[in-house]
Design an enzyme around this catalytic site. Structure first.
Site, PDB file in Angstrom:
ATOM      1  N   GLY B  54       0.775  -1.233   0.000  1.00 56.38           N
ATOM      2  CA  GLY B  54       0.000   0.000   0.000  1.00 56.38           C
ATOM      3  C   GLY B  54       0.807   1.284   0.000  1.00 56.38           C
ATOM      4  N   CYS B  55       2.081   1.212  -0.386  1.00 56.30           N
ATOM      5  CA  CYS B  55       2.876   2.425  -0.381  1.00 56.30           C
ATOM      6  C   CYS B  55       3.338   2.731  -1.806  1.00 56.30           C
ATOM      7  CB  CYS B  55       4.107   2.276   0.487  1.00 56.30           C
ATOM      8  SG  CYS B  55       3.801   1.328   1.978  1.00 56.30           S
ATOM      9  N   GLN B  56       3.537   4.024  -2.064  1.00 52.56           N
ATOM     10  CA  GLN B  56       4.016   4.429  -3.381  1.00 52.56           C
ATOM     11  C   GLN B  56       5.462   3.990  -3.584  1.00 52.56           C
ATOM     12  OE1 GLN B  56       4.773   8.461  -5.468  1.00 52.56           O
ATOM     13  NE2 GLN B  56       2.787   8.612  -4.474  1.00 52.56           N
ATOM     14  N   SER B  57       6.259   4.205  -2.542  1.00 48.68           N
ATOM     15  CA  SER B  57       7.621   3.692  -2.591  1.00 48.68           C
ATOM     16  C   SER B  57       7.599   2.320  -1.932  1.00 48.68           C
ATOM     17  CB  SER B  57       8.551   4.625  -1.822  1.00 48.68           C
ATOM     18  OG  SER B  57       7.885   5.152  -0.698  1.00 48.68           O
TER      19      SER B  57
END
Ligand SMILES: Cc1ncc(COP(=O)(O)O)c(C=O)c1O
Lengths: 425, 143
Positions: B54-57
């Site tokens: 669930g993280c962009q990075s």
């Protein structure tokens, strides 16, 4: 003026009469309170317009006026305030219908925005018209809002989702499209302008072809509305979905335009007050258009705010705005192409409002954070268009998206800031 | 190779250092450099099971609990430099600590002191918040 889709491009015609001059641009910017601020000690440069646009004072004032003076429920009160609220509410519908060149005001259904408009079509038209094996065509550059509702519909009905491929430059493959149409899909659902790449799709031509193959056509207009005045009859589409907040209006409000014949045949979606003609436990009959699709107390303030946005847009020199935006985007493209280490993502011939790129091997999020520190607001990531990012084998991009109130100096500042970012990463 | 985070590089030292950096540029350069001092995480450990979703990075974390000393150590990495630097800050506070020490540590206060609290917000989508939650979860399991 109405900008007709295929023949126009943002980014070519820079010669005609001058875009906005500096004093016009300054006067325009002054109407947008959010633009008059500093972030991290630097003047805000707002390049996240594809996510949402800023609001002119006229819209903010209309919201304030509504809540301070006219607040009331619509279509039901036996008093003056209810009359005023209802009048404002319905006048906004008429204004928007006119703006879009819709045949009639009742063909504008208020929704929460593009997402809800598309879901409305999927759940009513879709569920009543599609069955097992029917095909739905979308393109590979769609926003998730124009993919997932159809996937849900496919799960419910056994219909099949087919994808029109997109080239490395970000253009639809029209040959494959023509081929897919020979399979006689029931629906073609395509974005007018891609939020991730900026591609302007030739929606008029696509609609004609789809109609010739017997398909119904929905256009996702979320990213076209901020840039020019759309003419739904000229496009010829059956449905056009868009969001108020991306066209200088409030959040939480948007609309669905639909052809009357289709809207009338569609079953209602949400049940409740306002959408009925008569309710009894034996038999309930539904209200006429547009109320059949507007159950419950609507977002009255939002509608009035969106009406004010339309009114405000009508009073502007949109032709000059278009030329200014063309010129901004061309200017940004030229600088990006001169910048060592920038790879532009989305190089379609016809583009609007979006510079999507990668900087060397840097993670877009790092670039975004370091731009933010310099007062520049951009979006980073997959832009809710994961399929096209997967196709390009990238996790996301940095996206600077423009509106008419942006300036060439701001574009210069972006590239100066990017030079600094390079020194960090 | 020893991991200096939590021993030579402590949260107090970082707070001291960062306190002297009064503009954003030196602060962010410092954070990015800090990330580069994290011991390298083997590529074979970067698997879906160690990835925080669930993280962009992308952020990976592998915890180890040493029974003898009752300390937790972590291997962490990210594909974004700034996030990696922020992870290093988290490591200065949490690495080579007992579960009790971890649970007692006021991470919000720590980030607030460094002026980087914004990055702990879940809306940043940088995985830092989930990383902290994950570490606190591991500490609870072992306390
Ligand atoms: C092309 C496109 N379609 C649909 C949407 C969804 O709009 P909303 O979130 O306002 O419903 C967006 C918003 O980013 C978009 O860019």
């Amino acid at each position: 003026m109405a900008r007709v889709d295929t023949s126009t491009s943002m980014g070519t015609n820079l010669s005609a009469s001058a875009p906005l001059d500096e004093s016009e641009l300054n006067a325009l910017r002054e109407q947008f309170p959010t633009l008059q601020q500093s972030v991290h000690g630097k003047p805000l440069i707002y390049f996240d317009n594809a996510a949402t646009t800023q609001k002119p004072r006229a819209v903010i004032d209309a919201l304030q006026q509504y809540y301070c003076n006219d607040n009331s429920n619509v279509h039901r009160g036996a008093h003056l305030l209810a009359d005023r609220a209802t009048q404002g509410f319905e006048e906004a519908r008429i204004a928007l219908a006119k703006y879009l060149n819709a045949e009639a005001a009742e063909q504008i259904i208020w929704t929460r925005g593009t997402t809800e408009s598309i879901n409305l079509v999927a759940q009513t038209w879709g569920r009543s018209q599609l069955s097992k094996g029917d095909e739905i065509l979308v393109s590979a550059m769609e926003h998730h809002a124009n993919i997932v509702p159809w996937q849900l519909l496919c799960e419910a009905t056994g219909a099949l989702l087919k994808v029109i491929p997109v080239s490395g430059d970000g253009e639809l493959d029209l040959e494959v499209y023509a081929n897919l149409l020979t399979r006689r899909p029931k629906l073609v659902a395509i974005t007018h302008v891609s939020n991730a790449l900026g591609t302007i799709n030739p929606v008029k031509q696509l609609t004609e072809q789809a109609h010739a193959a017997g398909a119904t056509v929905l256009i996702d207009g979320a990213q076209a509305m901020p840039h020019w005045q759309v003419d739904v009859q000229d496009i010829g589409c059956d449905f056009y979905a868009f969001s108020g907040h991306k066209m200088f209006g409030p959040t939480g409000i948007g609309a669905l335009y639909g052809k009357r014949r289709l809207l009338e045949a569609m079953p209602p979606w949400h049940g409740g007050g306002e959408m009925i003609a008569r309710v009894s436990f034996e038999k309930t009959t539904y209200n006429e258009l547009p109320y059949k699709f507007e159950a419950g107390t609507p977002h009255i303030a939002g509608v009035i705010g969106l009406g004010a946005a339309v009114q405000w847009l009508n009073a502007q020199n949109r032709e000059a705005f278009c030329r200014h935006e063309d010129s901004l985007l061309a200017y940004a493209h030229a600088q990006a192409d001169d910048f060592k280490g920038i790879t532009r993502i989305g190089r379609a011939r016809h583009k609007a409002g979006v510079l999507s790129f990668l900087l060397n091997q840097s993670h877009p999020q790092d670039v975004g954070t370091l731009l933010d520190q310099q007062g520049i607001a951009v979006r980073t990531g997959h832009h809710c268009a994961m399929p096209i990012m997967d196709q390009y084998r990238i996790p996301g991009t940095v996206r600077a998206s423009f509106a008419f109130y942006n300036t060439h100096q701001e574009v210069d500042a972006l590239f100066r800031a990017l030079h600094k970012v390079v020194s960090f990463l | 190779m020893g991991n200096p985070f939590g021993s030579e590089i402590t949260s107090d030292i970082l707070l001291d250092d960062i306190g002297f950096l009064d503009d954003w540029e030196t602060r962010y350069r410092y954070i990015i450099d800090l990330g580069k001092r994290l011991p390298e995480m083997s590529e074979s450990l970067k698997i879906p099971e160690t990835l925080l979703g669930g993280c962009q990075s992308q952020v990976w974390i592998v915890p180890h609990f040493e029974n003898a000393t009752r300390t937790l150590t972590f291997e962490v990495d990210s594909d974004a430099f700034i996030v990696k630097g922020l992870l290093a800050m988290v490591m200065a506070a949490y690495n080579q600590k007992t579960p009790e020490q971890i649970l007692q540590f006021d991470i919000e206060h720590y980030f607030a002191e460094t002026g980087l609290l914004r990055h702990l917000s879940p809306t940043r989508g940088n995985g830092l918040k989930s990383m902290v939650k994950r570490i606190q979860g591991v500490a609870k399991e072992n306390s």
